[in-house]
Motif scaffolding. Structure first.
Motif, PDB file in Angstrom:
ATOM      1  N   UNK A  31      11.269   3.114   4.435  1.00 33.94           N
ATOM      2  CA  UNK A  31      12.494   2.337   4.221  1.00 33.94           C
ATOM      3  C   UNK A  31      13.276   2.804   2.996  1.00 33.94           C
ATOM      4  N   UNK A  32      14.592   2.625   3.085  1.00 37.31           N
ATOM      5  CA  UNK A  32      15.457   2.950   1.949  1.00 37.31           C
ATOM      6  C   UNK A  32      15.109   2.070   0.758  1.00 37.31           C
ATOM      7  N   UNK A  33      14.837   0.793   1.003  1.00 36.42           N
ATOM      8  CA  UNK A  33      14.555  -0.126  -0.098  1.00 36.42           C
ATOM      9  C   UNK A  33      13.331   0.325  -0.896  1.00 36.42           C
ATOM     10  N   UNK A  34      12.275   0.717  -0.202  1.00 32.60           N
ATOM     11  CA  UNK A  34      11.081   1.149  -0.919  1.00 32.60           C
ATOM     12  C   UNK A  34      11.341   2.466  -1.644  1.00 32.60           C
ATOM     13  N   UNK A  35      12.097   3.364  -1.034  1.00 29.41           N
ATOM     14  CA  UNK A  35      12.420   4.630  -1.708  1.00 29.41           C
ATOM     15  C   UNK A  35      13.252   4.375  -2.963  1.00 29.41           C
ATOM     16  N   UNK A  36      14.132   3.408  -2.911  1.00 27.89           N
ATOM     17  CA  UNK A  36      14.929   3.080  -4.095  1.00 27.89           C
ATOM     18  C   UNK A  36      14.048   2.483  -5.199  1.00 27.89           C
ATOM     19  N   UNK A  37      13.067   1.666  -4.821  1.00 23.69           N
ATOM     20  CA  UNK A  37      12.113   1.152  -5.816  1.00 23.69           C
ATOM     21  C   UNK A  37      11.324   2.300  -6.441  1.00 23.69           C
ATOM     22  N   UNK A  38      10.934   3.244  -5.615  1.00 22.44           N
ATOM     23  CA  UNK A  38      10.206   4.417  -6.119  1.00 22.44           C
ATOM     24  C   UNK A  38      11.106   5.229  -7.048  1.00 22.44           C
ATOM     25  N   UNK A  39      12.387   5.348  -6.703  1.00 26.47           N
ATOM     26  CA  UNK A  39      13.327   6.080  -7.561  1.00 26.47           C
ATOM     27  C   UNK A  39      13.392   5.446  -8.952  1.00 26.47           C
TER      28      UNK A  39
END
Length: 195
Positions: free
Chosen positions: A76-84
């Motif tokens: 998901x984009x949301x999890x990738x953004x949290x990882x970012x």
């Protein structure tokens, strides 16, 4: 070091030092005449602890992969953004200037069960990163990951061509691609002529 010196003999372009072996990485960085780009680190503890400090030590640019700490790709984009955010925080804690960070949201093969969905999420992540982190984030993506499966070459090149244009429109800063695949580049140039 030998490989870096050999490559520098034929180009003045920045070199991306790409190895998971920290001692080899450091030897390659030390051999660079220009600023090196470390490719790269993730939140995996071994990589964060061994490779990330090299960017500070040598004032090098570094690619941060948006992978979970277990090394897996988030869908998901949301999890990738949290990882970012976590990757950026790790860089800040290591004393690395934000201008040195290049984020790779991880393009996945379309042959994966949810490959199309994940790659649409990558476009969303690229668009949203500057607002999320509050500065113009540099991004990179491995275009050849998209077609890393068996299939007709002409269809793979068509897919790479379309994806390259979508990545550019989303704001991608740089792309890792096979330079012998001229079709995506030609398609991109032709498309730019119409814009």
């Amino acid at each position: 070091a030998f490989l870096v010196e050999t490559a520098q003999g034929v180009t003045g372009l920045p070199l991306f030092i790409d190895t998971a072996e920290p001692h080899a990485m450091e030897a390659g960085i030390r051999a660079c005449r220009n600023r090196a780009v470390i490719n790269g680190f993730s939140l995996e503890p071994a990589k964060r602890e061994a490779i990330l400090p090299l960017a500070k030590k040598y004032d090098a640019d570094i690619i941060g992969y948006l992978l979970r700490p277990d090394g897996h790709v988030s869908s998901s984009a949301e999890e990738r953004l949290q990882i970012a955010c976590a990757v950026y925080e790790a860089c800040c804690k290591a004393g690395i200037e934000r201008e040195r960070l290049i984020l790779d949201p991880i393009i996945v093969p379309v042959a994966w069960q949810d490959g199309n969905f994940q790659n649409r999420e990558v476009l969303s992540v690229i668009r949203r990163l500057p607002d999320l982190l509050g500065f113009p984030v540099r991004t990179v993506a491995g275009l050849s990951n998209l077609t890393a499966a068996a299939g007709p070459q002409e269809k793979k090149l068509l897919l790479e061509s379309a994806c390259l244009c979508m990545l550019a429109e989303a704001g991608l800063s740089m792309v890792l691609m096979n330079i012998f695949h001229q079709e995506p580049l030609q398609f991109f140039v032709q498309l730019q002529a119409f814009v």
